[in-house]
Design a protein around this motif. Structure first.
Motif, PDB file in Angstrom:
ATOM      1  N   HIS A 107       0.792  -1.231   0.000  1.00  0.00           N
ATOM      2  CA  HIS A 107       0.000   0.000   0.000  1.00  0.00           C
ATOM      3  C   HIS A 107       0.827   1.286   0.000  1.00  0.00           C
ATOM      4  O   HIS A 107       0.495   2.212  -0.760  1.00  0.00           O
ATOM      5  CB  HIS A 107      -0.980   0.013   1.174  1.00  0.00           C
ATOM      6  N   PRO A 108       1.887   1.414   0.810  1.00  0.00           N
ATOM      7  CA  PRO A 108       2.601   2.704   0.827  1.00  0.00           C
ATOM      8  C   PRO A 108       3.080   3.186  -0.543  1.00  0.00           C
ATOM      9  O   PRO A 108       2.803   4.337  -0.923  1.00  0.00           O
ATOM     10  CB  PRO A 108       3.758   2.449   1.804  1.00  0.00           C
ATOM     11  N   PRO A 109       3.770   2.350  -1.345  1.00  0.00           N
ATOM     12  CA  PRO A 109       4.203   2.870  -2.652  1.00  0.00           C
ATOM     13  C   PRO A 109       3.054   3.090  -3.627  1.00  0.00           C
ATOM     14  O   PRO A 109       3.078   4.050  -4.403  1.00  0.00           O
ATOM     15  CB  PRO A 109       5.184   1.811  -3.168  1.00  0.00           C
ATOM     16  N   ILE A 110       2.028   2.224  -3.591  1.00  0.00           N
ATOM     17  CA  ILE A 110       0.928   2.410  -4.550  1.00  0.00           C
ATOM     18  C   ILE A 110       0.086   3.627  -4.155  1.00  0.00           C
ATOM     19  O   ILE A 110      -0.450   4.332  -5.022  1.00  0.00           O
ATOM     20  CB  ILE A 110       0.066   1.130  -4.680  1.00  0.00           C
ATOM     21  N   TYR A 111       0.010   3.921  -2.874  1.00  0.00           N
ATOM     22  CA  TYR A 111      -0.700   5.123  -2.410  1.00  0.00           C
ATOM     23  C   TYR A 111       0.067   6.378  -2.831  1.00  0.00           C
ATOM     24  O   TYR A 111      -0.531   7.357  -3.291  1.00  0.00           O
ATOM     25  CB  TYR A 111      -0.864   5.091  -0.897  1.00  0.00           C
ATOM     26  N   THR A 112       1.382   6.334  -2.709  1.00  0.00           N
ATOM     27  CA  THR A 112       2.200   7.467  -3.152  1.00  0.00           C
ATOM     28  C   THR A 112       2.006   7.720  -4.639  1.00  0.00           C
ATOM     29  O   THR A 112       1.854   8.869  -5.077  1.00  0.00           O
ATOM     30  CB  THR A 112       3.682   7.218  -2.841  1.00  0.00           C
ATOM     31  N   LEU A 113       1.992   6.656  -5.440  1.00  0.00           N
ATOM     32  CA  LEU A 113       1.750   6.804  -6.873  1.00  0.00           C
ATOM     33  C   LEU A 113       0.378   7.414  -7.132  1.00  0.00           C
ATOM     34  O   LEU A 113       0.228   8.287  -8.000  1.00  0.00           O
ATOM     35  CB  LEU A 113       1.854   5.439  -7.563  1.00  0.00           C
ATOM     36  N   LEU A 139       7.178  -0.735  -5.429  1.00  0.00           N
ATOM     37  CA  LEU A 139       5.995  -1.546  -5.686  1.00  0.00           C
ATOM     38  C   LEU A 139       6.347  -2.775  -6.518  1.00  0.00           C
ATOM     39  O   LEU A 139       5.847  -3.877  -6.264  1.00  0.00           O
ATOM     40  CB  LEU A 139       4.931  -0.715  -6.399  1.00  0.00           C
ATOM     41  N   GLY A 140       7.225  -2.593  -7.484  1.00  0.00           N
ATOM     42  CA  GLY A 140       7.644  -3.717  -8.318  1.00  0.00           C
ATOM     43  C   GLY A 140       8.298  -4.829  -7.513  1.00  0.00           C
ATOM     44  O   GLY A 140       8.081  -6.018  -7.780  1.00  0.00           O
ATOM     45  N   LYS A 141       9.078  -4.458  -6.518  1.00  0.00           N
ATOM     46  CA  LYS A 141       9.729  -5.462  -5.676  1.00  0.00           C
ATOM     47  C   LYS A 141       8.703  -6.251  -4.865  1.00  0.00           C
ATOM     48  O   LYS A 141       8.850  -7.462  -4.666  1.00  0.00           O
ATOM     49  CB  LYS A 141      10.750  -4.793  -4.752  1.00  0.00           C
ATOM     50  N   VAL A 142       7.664  -5.572  -4.396  1.00  0.00           N
ATOM     51  CA  VAL A 142       6.602  -6.275  -3.671  1.00  0.00           C
ATOM     52  C   VAL A 142       5.832  -7.182  -4.635  1.00  0.00           C
ATOM     53  O   VAL A 142       5.493  -8.321  -4.295  1.00  0.00           O
ATOM     54  CB  VAL A 142       5.642  -5.290  -2.979  1.00  0.00           C
ATOM     55  N   MET A 143       5.585  -6.694  -5.833  1.00  0.00           N
ATOM     56  CA  MET A 143       4.897  -7.513  -6.830  1.00  0.00           C
ATOM     57  C   MET A 143       5.698  -8.765  -7.172  1.00  0.00           C
ATOM     58  O   MET A 143       5.133  -9.823  -7.448  1.00  0.00           O
ATOM     59  CB  MET A 143       4.621  -6.706  -8.092  1.00  0.00           C
ATOM     60  N   ASP A 144       7.018  -8.652  -7.150  1.00  0.00           N
ATOM     61  CA  ASP A 144       7.864  -9.831  -7.389  1.00  0.00           C
ATOM     62  C   ASP A 144       7.640 -10.882  -6.312  1.00  0.00           C
ATOM     63  O   ASP A 144       7.620 -12.089  -6.594  1.00  0.00           O
ATOM     64  CB  ASP A 144       9.336  -9.433  -7.435  1.00  0.00           C
ATOM     65  N   VAL A 176      -3.917   0.133 -12.653  1.00  0.00           N
ATOM     66  CA  VAL A 176      -4.154  -0.472 -13.970  1.00  0.00           C
ATOM     67  C   VAL A 176      -4.909   0.480 -14.898  1.00  0.00           C
ATOM     68  O   VAL A 176      -4.565   0.610 -16.077  1.00  0.00           O
ATOM     69  CB  VAL A 176      -4.943  -1.790 -13.798  1.00  0.00           C
ATOM     70  N   SER A 177      -5.928   1.137 -14.375  1.00  0.00           N
ATOM     71  CA  SER A 177      -6.792   1.942 -15.237  1.00  0.00           C
ATOM     72  C   SER A 177      -6.361   3.406 -15.282  1.00  0.00           C
ATOM     73  O   SER A 177      -5.808   3.873 -16.285  1.00  0.00           O
ATOM     74  CB  SER A 177      -8.250   1.819 -14.788  1.00  0.00           C
ATOM     75  N   GLU A 178      -6.556   4.136 -14.205  1.00  0.00           N
ATOM     76  CA  GLU A 178      -6.314   5.574 -14.218  1.00  0.00           C
ATOM     77  C   GLU A 178      -4.846   5.950 -14.369  1.00  0.00           C
ATOM     78  O   GLU A 178      -4.510   6.961 -14.980  1.00  0.00           O
ATOM     79  CB  GLU A 178      -6.867   6.203 -12.944  1.00  0.00           C
ATOM     80  N   MET A 179      -3.941   5.154 -13.786  1.00  0.00           N
ATOM     81  CA  MET A 179      -2.511   5.492 -13.865  1.00  0.00           C
ATOM     82  C   MET A 179      -1.836   4.929 -15.102  1.00  0.00           C
ATOM     83  O   MET A 179      -0.693   5.279 -15.402  1.00  0.00           O
ATOM     84  CB  MET A 179      -1.790   5.009 -12.600  1.00  0.00           C
ATOM     85  N   GLY A 180      -2.506   4.030 -15.801  1.00  0.00           N
ATOM     86  CA  GLY A 180      -1.951   3.473 -17.028  1.00  0.00           C
ATOM     87  C   GLY A 180      -0.722   2.612 -16.826  1.00  0.00           C
ATOM     88  O   GLY A 180       0.153   2.530 -17.699  1.00  0.00           O
ATOM     89  N   LYS A 181      -0.646   1.928 -15.688  1.00  0.00           N
ATOM     90  CA  LYS A 181       0.528   1.109 -15.391  1.00  0.00           C
ATOM     91  C   LYS A 181       0.187  -0.385 -15.348  1.00  0.00           C
ATOM     92  O   LYS A 181       0.718  -1.157 -14.549  1.00  0.00           O
ATOM     93  CB  LYS A 181       1.169   1.554 -14.079  1.00  0.00           C
TER      94      LYS A 181
END
Length: 211
Positions: A107-113, A139-144, A176-181
């Motif tokens: 949550h912390p990095p995705i909230y910052t984004l 966030l990518g490291k957590v996704m890994d 995925v949607s609003e940030m286009g990532k």
């Protein structure tokens, strides 16, 4: 008794709403405009002294903090609707573990984004590109780690949908949607399959666009 939920337009509140739908609990929503500062008004602060969303009122019972709320309803109505806690104490432990991982690592990095990309201009400041890059890397490291876990089980806590998965829905949807990532999801095979599964649940489709 209908549960009253404040601030339905926001991600943390949607975490609560999707839980209520999964459990088959009736609710009504009360809009709260953070940009206009409605969360700082005395009437709202009487419910949530930190001025954040969500808050629920269930009869004469008031509760805030989204993860506390979803735990409360998942436990109170454990035998109603979807079991979101697991059937054994070991499964429950894994649910709690992955809810904590989401809260403290994902949550912390995705909230910052979310704030930097979607709300900077509305809040009157310029987005910090270095902070955006740093947060995406975190966030990518957590996704890994999610990818590794999901290579071994269908969902985060095991082979059953739980609070651990549900808790990731609102802010990942914005990524995925609003940030286009969306590429961050799609470049990880098992995370991608997991996202396709949880983001098409009828409960999420019902609440994701509520305002």
């Amino acid at each position: 008794m209908v549960v009253k939920v404040y601030g339905p337009a926001y991600g943390s509140t949607k975490r609560v709403l999707v839980c209520l739908v999964e459990k088959g609990i009736d609710f009504e929503t009360v809009p709260v405009d953070l940009i206009k500062g409605e969360h700082k008004q005395p009437d709202y602060l009487a419910l949530q002294p930190f001025g954040a969303v969500p808050v629920i009122q269930d009869g004469d019972y008031t509760l805030y903090e989204s993860r506390a709320i979803i735990r409360y309803y998942a436990e109170k109505y454990k035998d109603q609707g979807t079991d979101l806690l697991g059937k054994t104490i070991e499964e429950r432990g894994l649910v709690e573990q992955w809810v904590e991982v989401e809260a403290h690592n994902y949550h912390p990095p995705i909230y910052t984004l979310t704030i930097q990309i979607l709300f900077a201009s509305k809040m009157g400041f310029t987005a910090d590109e270095n902070l955006i890059k740093e947060s995406e890397e975190k966030l990518g490291k957590v996704m890994d780690l999610y990818e590794e876990r999901l290579s071994k089980s269908k969902y985060l806590a095991g082979d059953f949908f739980s609070l651990a998965d549900l808790s990731n829905l609102p802010f990942t949807q914005r990524l995925v949607s609003e940030m286009g990532k969306e590429y961050m999801i799609r470049q990880r095979k098992h995370v991608s399959a997991w996202w396709d599964d949880i983001s098409t649940r009828p409960s999420w489709l019902k609440v994701k666009d509520l305002l």
